[in-house]
Design an enzyme around this catalytic site. Structure first.
Site, PDB file in Angstrom:
ATOM      1  N   TYR A 184      19.703   6.562 -28.158  1.00 31.63           N
ATOM      2  CA  TYR A 184      18.915   7.662 -27.648  1.00 31.63           C
ATOM      3  C   TYR A 184      20.314   8.836 -27.727  1.00 31.63           C
ATOM      4  O   TYR A 184      21.037   8.463 -28.481  1.00 31.63           O
ATOM      5  CB  TYR A 184      18.877   7.530 -26.210  1.00 31.63           C
ATOM      6  CG  TYR A 184      17.960   8.415 -25.502  1.00 31.63           C
ATOM      7  CD1 TYR A 184      17.060   9.009 -25.825  1.00 31.63           C
ATOM      8  CD2 TYR A 184      18.244   8.726 -24.154  1.00 31.63           C
ATOM      9  CE1 TYR A 184      16.231  10.177 -25.381  1.00 31.63           C
ATOM     10  CE2 TYR A 184      17.648   9.684 -23.478  1.00 31.63           C
ATOM     11  CZ  TYR A 184      16.601  10.328 -24.008  1.00 31.63           C
ATOM     12  OH  TYR A 184      15.746  11.356 -23.550  1.00 31.63           O
TER      13      TYR A 184
ATOM     14  N   ASP B  40     -14.557   0.633 -41.805  1.00 27.65           N
ATOM     15  CA  ASP B  40     -16.220   0.150 -42.092  1.00 27.65           C
ATOM     16  C   ASP B  40     -16.568   0.395 -43.404  1.00 27.65           C
ATOM     17  O   ASP B  40     -17.584  -0.283 -44.005  1.00 27.65           O
ATOM     18  CB  ASP B  40     -16.972   0.806 -40.961  1.00 27.65           C
ATOM     19  CG  ASP B  40     -16.389   0.155 -39.877  1.00 27.65           C
ATOM     20  OD1 ASP B  40     -16.618  -0.757 -39.139  1.00 27.65           O
ATOM     21  OD2 ASP B  40     -15.499   1.060 -38.983  1.00 27.65           O
TER      22      ASP B  40
ATOM     23  N   LYS C  37      -8.391  -5.003 -33.667  1.00 27.88           N
ATOM     24  CA  LYS C  37      -8.033  -4.596 -35.236  1.00 27.88           C
ATOM     25  C   LYS C  37      -6.554  -4.509 -35.336  1.00 27.88           C
ATOM     26  O   LYS C  37      -5.937  -5.093 -36.206  1.00 27.88           O
ATOM     27  CB  LYS C  37      -8.710  -3.345 -35.668  1.00 27.88           C
ATOM     28  CG  LYS C  37     -10.114  -3.607 -35.777  1.00 27.88           C
ATOM     29  CD  LYS C  37     -10.509  -3.864 -36.938  1.00 27.88           C
ATOM     30  CE  LYS C  37     -12.154  -3.999 -36.961  1.00 27.88           C
ATOM     31  NZ  LYS C  37     -12.695  -4.549 -38.403  1.00 27.88           N
TER      32      LYS C  37
ATOM     33  N   ASN D 280     -23.222   3.423 -30.189  1.00 18.97           N
ATOM     34  CA  ASN D 280     -22.257   4.257 -29.506  1.00 18.97           C
ATOM     35  C   ASN D 280     -21.689   3.728 -28.150  1.00 18.97           C
ATOM     36  O   ASN D 280     -22.642   4.051 -27.175  1.00 18.97           O
ATOM     37  CB  ASN D 280     -22.958   5.442 -29.540  1.00 18.97           C
ATOM     38  CG  ASN D 280     -21.961   6.716 -29.095  1.00 18.97           C
ATOM     39  OD1 ASN D 280     -20.841   6.228 -28.558  1.00 18.97           O
ATOM     40  ND2 ASN D 280     -22.359   7.999 -29.540  1.00 18.97           N
ATOM     41  N   LEU D 281     -20.712   3.016 -28.037  1.00 17.76           N
ATOM     42  CA  LEU D 281     -20.177   2.655 -26.860  1.00 17.76           C
ATOM     43  C   LEU D 281     -19.087   3.673 -26.069  1.00 17.76           C
ATOM     44  O   LEU D 281     -18.414   3.484 -25.003  1.00 17.76           O
ATOM     45  CB  LEU D 281     -19.598   1.391 -26.707  1.00 17.76           C
ATOM     46  CG  LEU D 281     -20.618   0.268 -27.330  1.00 17.76           C
ATOM     47  CD1 LEU D 281     -19.606  -0.997 -27.077  1.00 17.76           C
ATOM     48  CD2 LEU D 281     -21.614  -0.012 -26.579  1.00 17.76           C
TER      49      LEU D 281
HETATM   50  N1  LIG Z   1     -19.060  -7.624 -41.879  1.00 17.58           N
HETATM   51  C1  LIG Z   1     -18.228  -6.580 -41.898  1.00 17.58           C
HETATM   52  O1  LIG Z   1     -16.932  -6.758 -42.133  1.00 17.58           O
HETATM   53  C2  LIG Z   1     -18.670  -5.332 -41.220  1.00 17.58           C
HETATM   54  C3  LIG Z   1     -19.844  -5.244 -40.746  1.00 17.58           C
HETATM   55  N2  LIG Z   1     -20.528  -4.017 -40.325  1.00 17.58           N
HETATM   56  C4  LIG Z   1     -21.696  -4.245 -39.620  1.00 17.58           C
HETATM   57  O2  LIG Z   1     -22.417  -3.249 -40.255  1.00 17.58           O
HETATM   58  C5  LIG Z   1     -23.569  -2.551 -39.288  1.00 17.58           C
HETATM   59  C6  LIG Z   1     -23.206  -0.946 -39.396  1.00 17.58           C
HETATM   60  O3  LIG Z   1     -22.081  -0.597 -39.239  1.00 17.58           O
HETATM   61  P1  LIG Z   1     -21.938   1.050 -39.735  1.00 17.58           P
HETATM   62  O4  LIG Z   1     -22.283   1.159 -40.951  1.00 17.58           O
HETATM   63  O5  LIG Z   1     -20.450   1.163 -39.337  1.00 17.58           O
HETATM   64  O6  LIG Z   1     -22.777   1.700 -38.800  1.00 17.58           O
HETATM   65  P2  LIG Z   1     -23.484   3.109 -38.963  1.00 17.58           P
HETATM   66  O7  LIG Z   1     -23.912   3.640 -37.602  1.00 17.58           O
HETATM   67  O8  LIG Z   1     -22.632   4.019 -39.703  1.00 17.58           O
HETATM   68  O9  LIG Z   1     -24.863   2.758 -39.715  1.00 17.58           O
HETATM   69  C7  LIG Z   1     -25.592   1.949 -39.302  1.00 17.58           C
HETATM   70  C8  LIG Z   1     -26.827   2.046 -40.588  1.00 17.58           C
HETATM   71  O10 LIG Z   1     -27.537   0.929 -40.267  1.00 17.58           O
HETATM   72  C9  LIG Z   1     -29.030   1.514 -40.009  1.00 17.58           C
HETATM   73  N3  LIG Z   1     -29.827   0.583 -39.340  1.00 17.58           N
HETATM   74  C10 LIG Z   1     -29.698   0.252 -37.927  1.00 17.58           C
HETATM   75  N4  LIG Z   1     -30.336  -0.620 -37.657  1.00 17.58           N
HETATM   76  C11 LIG Z   1     -31.258  -0.837 -38.595  1.00 17.58           C
HETATM   77  C12 LIG Z   1     -32.333  -1.713 -38.660  1.00 17.58           C
HETATM   78  N5  LIG Z   1     -33.034  -2.148 -37.593  1.00 17.58           N
HETATM   79  N6  LIG Z   1     -33.100  -1.662 -39.918  1.00 17.58           N
HETATM   80  C13 LIG Z   1     -32.665  -0.879 -40.936  1.00 17.58           C
HETATM   81  N7  LIG Z   1     -31.303  -0.041 -40.773  1.00 17.58           N
HETATM   82  C14 LIG Z   1     -30.945  -0.013 -39.611  1.00 17.58           C
HETATM   83  C15 LIG Z   1     -28.999   2.963 -39.693  1.00 17.58           C
HETATM   84  O11 LIG Z   1     -30.069   3.574 -39.918  1.00 17.58           O
HETATM   85  P3  LIG Z   1     -30.242   5.183 -39.695  1.00 17.58           P
HETATM   86  O12 LIG Z   1     -29.300   5.864 -40.744  1.00 17.58           O
HETATM   87  O13 LIG Z   1     -31.825   5.287 -40.165  1.00 17.58           O
HETATM   88  O14 LIG Z   1     -29.716   5.395 -38.676  1.00 17.58           O
HETATM   89  C16 LIG Z   1     -27.593   3.381 -40.290  1.00 17.58           C
HETATM   90  O15 LIG Z   1     -28.113   3.783 -41.725  1.00 17.58           O
HETATM   91  C17 LIG Z   1     -23.114  -3.166 -37.977  1.00 17.58           C
HETATM   92  O16 LIG Z   1     -23.723  -4.039 -37.478  1.00 17.58           O
HETATM   93  C18 LIG Z   1     -21.468  -3.430 -38.147  1.00 17.58           C
HETATM   94  O17 LIG Z   1     -21.229  -4.495 -37.164  1.00 17.58           O
HETATM   95  C19 LIG Z   1     -19.559  -2.856 -40.364  1.00 17.58           C
HETATM   96  C20 LIG Z   1     -18.123  -3.053 -40.966  1.00 17.58           C
HETATM   97  C21 LIG Z   1     -17.859  -4.251 -41.399  1.00 17.58           C
HETATM   98  C1  LIG Z   2     -16.087  -6.105 -39.071  1.00 17.78           C
HETATM   99  C2  LIG Z   2     -16.276  -4.468 -38.519  1.00 17.78           C
HETATM  100  O1  LIG Z   2     -15.273  -3.846 -38.606  1.00 17.78           O
HETATM  101  C3  LIG Z   2     -17.434  -4.147 -37.864  1.00 17.78           C
HETATM  102  O2  LIG Z   2     -18.553  -4.876 -37.635  1.00 17.78           O
HETATM  103  O3  LIG Z   2     -17.673  -3.090 -37.431  1.00 17.78           O
HETATM  104 MG   LIG Z   3     -15.749  -1.970 -37.879  1.00 15.39          MG
END
Ligand SMILES: NC(=O)C1=CN([C@@H]2O[C@H](COP(=O)(O)OP(=O)(O)OC[C@H]3O[C@@H](n4cnc5c(N)ncnc54)[C@H](OP(=O)(O)O)[C@@H]3O)[C@@H](O)[C@H]2O)C=CC1
Ligand SMILES: CC(=O)C(=O)O
Ligand SMILES: [Mg+2]
Length: 751
Positions: A41, A164, A96, A83-84
């Site tokens: 410091y 993501d 993470k 959206n939490l």
């Molecule tokens: N395995 C992995 O490493 C990862 C997994 N994920 C998972 O992927 C999912 C999406 O994440 P993310 O892309 O960040 O979220 P976003 O909010 O950016 O996108 C979600 C998308 O999913 C669509 N969607 C939601 N519900 C449905 C449904 N029942 N049928 C068809 N389309 C649907 C939405 O549609 P619309 O545009 O019409 O609203 C939107 O296009 C989450 O479950 C997340 O956990 C994400 C990142 C990494």
């Molecule tokens: C794994 C991850 O980043 C997600 O599900 O949003």
């Molecule tokens: Mg993620």
């Protein structure tokens, strides 16, 4: 594959204990003296400040910037939970950060920004840029995430990476390269259906197209169904780029004949009917978290030829960005990268895919308790594969250097890879391997002290973690009440409660005990009292008769007393070569201390026995034993009668011709410090000792407890070694978790 069973209560308890949350900050410099203070410091700190002001690059040398990544979110798309809000997403972001540290030794801090306005978000991140070596954006919903990432990449001179999007795309690409190899198809030919056109979805499809997937072969769906040319509802420019000319309007229609399904949408979005309609050897990556679009069981039920992956760690083929972001940033940070570009991402995907096709080393198979060979159930490395840390970052760094992203290229690539190997904490893989072996053993564990709530909790955890069956010695009504009081009422039916009243074996136990003790002053009524009323003796008798595979006791009574009781049933004493070995885990090092349990004042022959027992334990833990007989003197100086036995013990081992390294006598600093060893060029240890055989029980107790209290070391043990059956003695101050650890050790027969 067995699923971890945990309750909501356990998930919350994990986040509360030992302190709320999942990480804390630690100092890397001493902060003890006046001098430390004036260097760290004012006034000393002025010097690096001036250096950095004159040359910003120097920040990588004089601050923690170069190994610090911010995980930043506004909580608008937390996993698949929606959206939490900023605060609601904090446990994921803390997680993470912990993954960055655990898997790639990247320091990381989570930052939750309370805004959904991209302008505000970008401004906040940009302003904090000087602090960090990289920015990992997380769980920000589409389409705002595209705007935010693009703008920040333009405005900042450090890597900005939306996990993501690109983390997911990289892992998805790695998995798909291998899945298509297995199904015998080419990326140029396959019909791909993507469900979810958000952050993850758009990035995945873009990367796959850049790798050869044809636009007209890819159908993208969202909540409104197929994104077709001319659709207007729920559209944005990122979706429009992937609109195709098609008659299909629903996911169901699109899935007919598809070769690949990629899901980054929501739980249960895919039905068995849809899977049935796919082409042969369909590839199904159901990546939504925490629950996939369809479970592997459901998919396999209708299509045995399916190659299925999910985002979860409890199924084979985990396609999850955890395999990417730690290593992408490790490689990027190590070249002081300006950005993580497409070439670096593709290098990461290719390196991951290549690694999965290589032979899996025994240590990985051991850690997973099964052999892993490239195929339908192993298309991508497992997150705990220790090769990831030294195989993926070099590929990323090399790509960064070749494409001009590096500010400080790595000259000695071999040296870099070696450095990465030693970067990781070896204790983590040791603990993991013990757990996996215990799970494979499925031992019936006898918990002798069923009247203690910590023991009951450990027994419940043992069974619910899938480690094996827990047998609890106690009274049924008492166990029931204590479980209820501990909030574990639902576990009452799960545990098997055993006692002298409900066992059919009491007479056999008593006969056995009488045989052992009749000439040691015990009569039939003494024997009855001990066998029927003393839980330590009763539990030992169960173990001796094979009515359990391991025994955990000692959490409620002093260990000397418990040892005495156990010795009525077993020969767990010095005379028969038993010894106690305690593992100290601290700052990435593991050191075993012995004898911490059995010998009070061992002579040189006992010390040699103790060394052999400790070496066995070390081998069980996956260590190459290096024993130091420690004392207050080193190789005969200062001369002392008290140190003589430590001086003589190595000669006893010389005569025995053992197969491990040993040396002594020496002080602890010589044992544990390579530089101090250099003063004794004749000494035979090939590195620092990992086993300290100490002169007596008191020095063992003092040194372990001192490390625990002063340094905060993790203490495992004492592990009772050299006894025919697997018995572990807890200490009275152990938590339920410590007791569980002892049960895990007993289950994989480390002693
Ligand atoms: N395995 C992995 O490493 C990862 C997994 N994920 C998972 O992927 C999912 C999406 O994440 P993310 O892309 O960040 O979220 P976003 O909010 O950016 O996108 C979600 C998308 O999913 C669509 N969607 C939601 N519900 C449905 C449904 N029942 N049928 C068809 N389309 C649907 C939405 O549609 P619309 O545009 O019409 O609203 C939107 O296009 C989450 O479950 C997340 O956990 C994400 C990142 C990494
Ligand atoms: C794994 C991850 O980043 C997600 O599900 O949003
Ligand atoms: Mg993620």
């Amino acid at each position: 594959m067995s699923k971890p069973k945990f309750t909501r209560e356990e998930a919350l308890a994990f986040h509360i204990d030992p302190t709320p949350g999942k990480w804390e900050v630690q100092a890397t410099v001493p902060m003890t003296t006046q001098r430390d203070l004036s260097l760290a410091y004012s006034p000393g700190v002025a010097v690096p400040c001036e250096e950095i002001a004159a040359n910003p690059e120097a920040a990588y040398d004089y601050t923690n910037k170069g190994n610090l990544v911010a995980v930043i979110s506004n909580g608008t798309a937390v996993l698949g939970l929606g959206n939490l809000g900023a605060l609601g997403g904090k446990p994921v972001m803390e997680g993470k950060s912990v993954l960055f540290k655990r898997f790639a030794d990247v320091n990381s801090i989570d930052i939750e920004l309370d805004t959904e306005d991209p302008d505000e978000f970008c401004k906040a991140v940009r302003l904090m840029g000087p602090t960090f070596g990289g920015i990992n954006l997380e769980d920000i919903k589409a389409p705002e995430c595209f705007i935010i990432e693009q703008r920040l990449k333009e405005e900042m001179d450090i890597p900005v990476f939306h996990d993501d999007q690109h983390g997911t795309a990289v892992i998805c690409a790695a998995g798909l390269i291998n899945a298509l190899k297995i199904s015998g198809k080419k990326i140029e030919d396959v019909k791909i259906v993507l469900n979810g056109a958000g952050a993850a979805g758009i990035a995945c499809i873009e990367l796959l197209k850049s790798m050869g997937a044809r636009h007209e072969n890819c159908i993208v769906c969202d909540t409104k169904g197929v994104i077709y040319q001319g659709r207007t509802e729920g559209m944005n420019q990122w979706k429009s780029a992937h609109a195709v000319s098609t008659e299909h309007r629903t996911l169901e229609e699109a899935m007919v004949g598809a070769d690949v399904f990629l899901g980054v949408s929501a739980k249960g979005a895919v039905t068995q009917e849809m899977v049935k309609a796919m082409g042969d050897n369909p590839v199904i990556f159901a990546m939504a978290n925490p629950d996939p679009e369809i479970t592997p069981e459901e998919a396999h039920e209708v299509r045995v030829d399916a190659i299925v992956a999910t985002g979860r760690s409890d199924y084979p083929n985990q396609v999850n960005n955890v395999l990417g972001f730690p290593y992408l940033f490790r490689g990027a940070l190590d070249i002081h990268a300006r950005a993580i570009n497409d070439e670096m991402k593709i290098a990461c995907a290719q390196a991951l895919a290549d690694l999965a096709r290589e032979d899996v080393p025994d240590e990985v198979a051991l850690a997973y308790g099964k052999s892993l060979t490239f195929g339908r159930d192993y298309i991508i490395p497992t997150p705990f594969d220790p090769r990831l840390i030294h195989r993926i970052p070099p590929a990323v760094a090399r790509a960064g250097m070749e494409t001009g992203a590096a500010r400080r290229p790595i000259i000695d690539m071999d040296g870099y890879e070696e450095g990465l190997k030693s970067r990781m904490d070896p204790t983590a893989s040791i603990l993991r391997s013990i757990n996996t072996r215990a799970r494979a053993a499925q031992a019936r564990m006898i918990f002798a002290e069923g009247d203690d709530p910590r023991v009951l909790r450990a027994a419940v955890m043992y069974q619910r973690s899938g480690l094996g069956k827990a047998l609890v010695v106690g009274r049924e009504d008492d166990v029931k009440k204590k479980l209820e009081d501990a909030g574990l009422a639902d576990a009452v039916r799960e545990l098997e409660v055993v006692n002298a009243k409900n066992t059919p074996h009491l007479q056999a136990y008593k006969d056995f005990l009488y045989d052992r003790l009749q000439r040691k002053g015990f009569d039939r009524s003494d024997i009855h009292r001990m066998a029927a009323r003393d839980r330590h003796v009763f539990a030992s008798l169960m173990l001796a008769h094979g009515h359990g595979d391991g025994l955990i006791t000692g959490a409620t009574r002093k260990s000397a007393h418990v040892m005495q009781l156990i010795n009525h049933v077993f020969d767990a004493d010095a005379e028969h070569g038993a010894a106690g070995v305690t593992a100290l885990l601290h700052k990435g090092r593991i050191v075993l201390i012995s004898d911490t349990l059995v010998h009070e004042w061992p002579d040189e022959n006992d010390l040699a026995n103790i060394a052999e027992r400790a070496a066995d334990v070390a081998k069980h833990l996956g260590l190459d034993p290096r024993v130091a007989f420690v004392s207050f003197s080193t190789f005969g100086y200062p001369v002392s009668e008290r140190a003589e036995k430590m001086h003589l013990a190595p000669a006893v081992l010389d005569q025995r011709g053992v197969d491990f390294e040993y040396e002594g006598e020496m002080t602890v600093d010589v044992a544990l410090n390579v530089q101090a060893q250099e003063a004794y060029p004749f000494q035979r240890l090939s590195g620092t000792a990992n086993i300290l055989v100490v002169p007596a029980r008191h020095s063992a107790s003092i040194s372990t407890k001192l490390m625990q209290e002063m340094a905060g070391a993790t203490v495992i043990g004492p592990i009772l070694a050299g006894v025919e059956k697997s018995i572990q003695i807890c200490s009275t101050n152990m938590t339920a978790n410590d007791i569980l650890n002892m049960a895990v050790l007993a289950a994989c027969k480390v002693g």
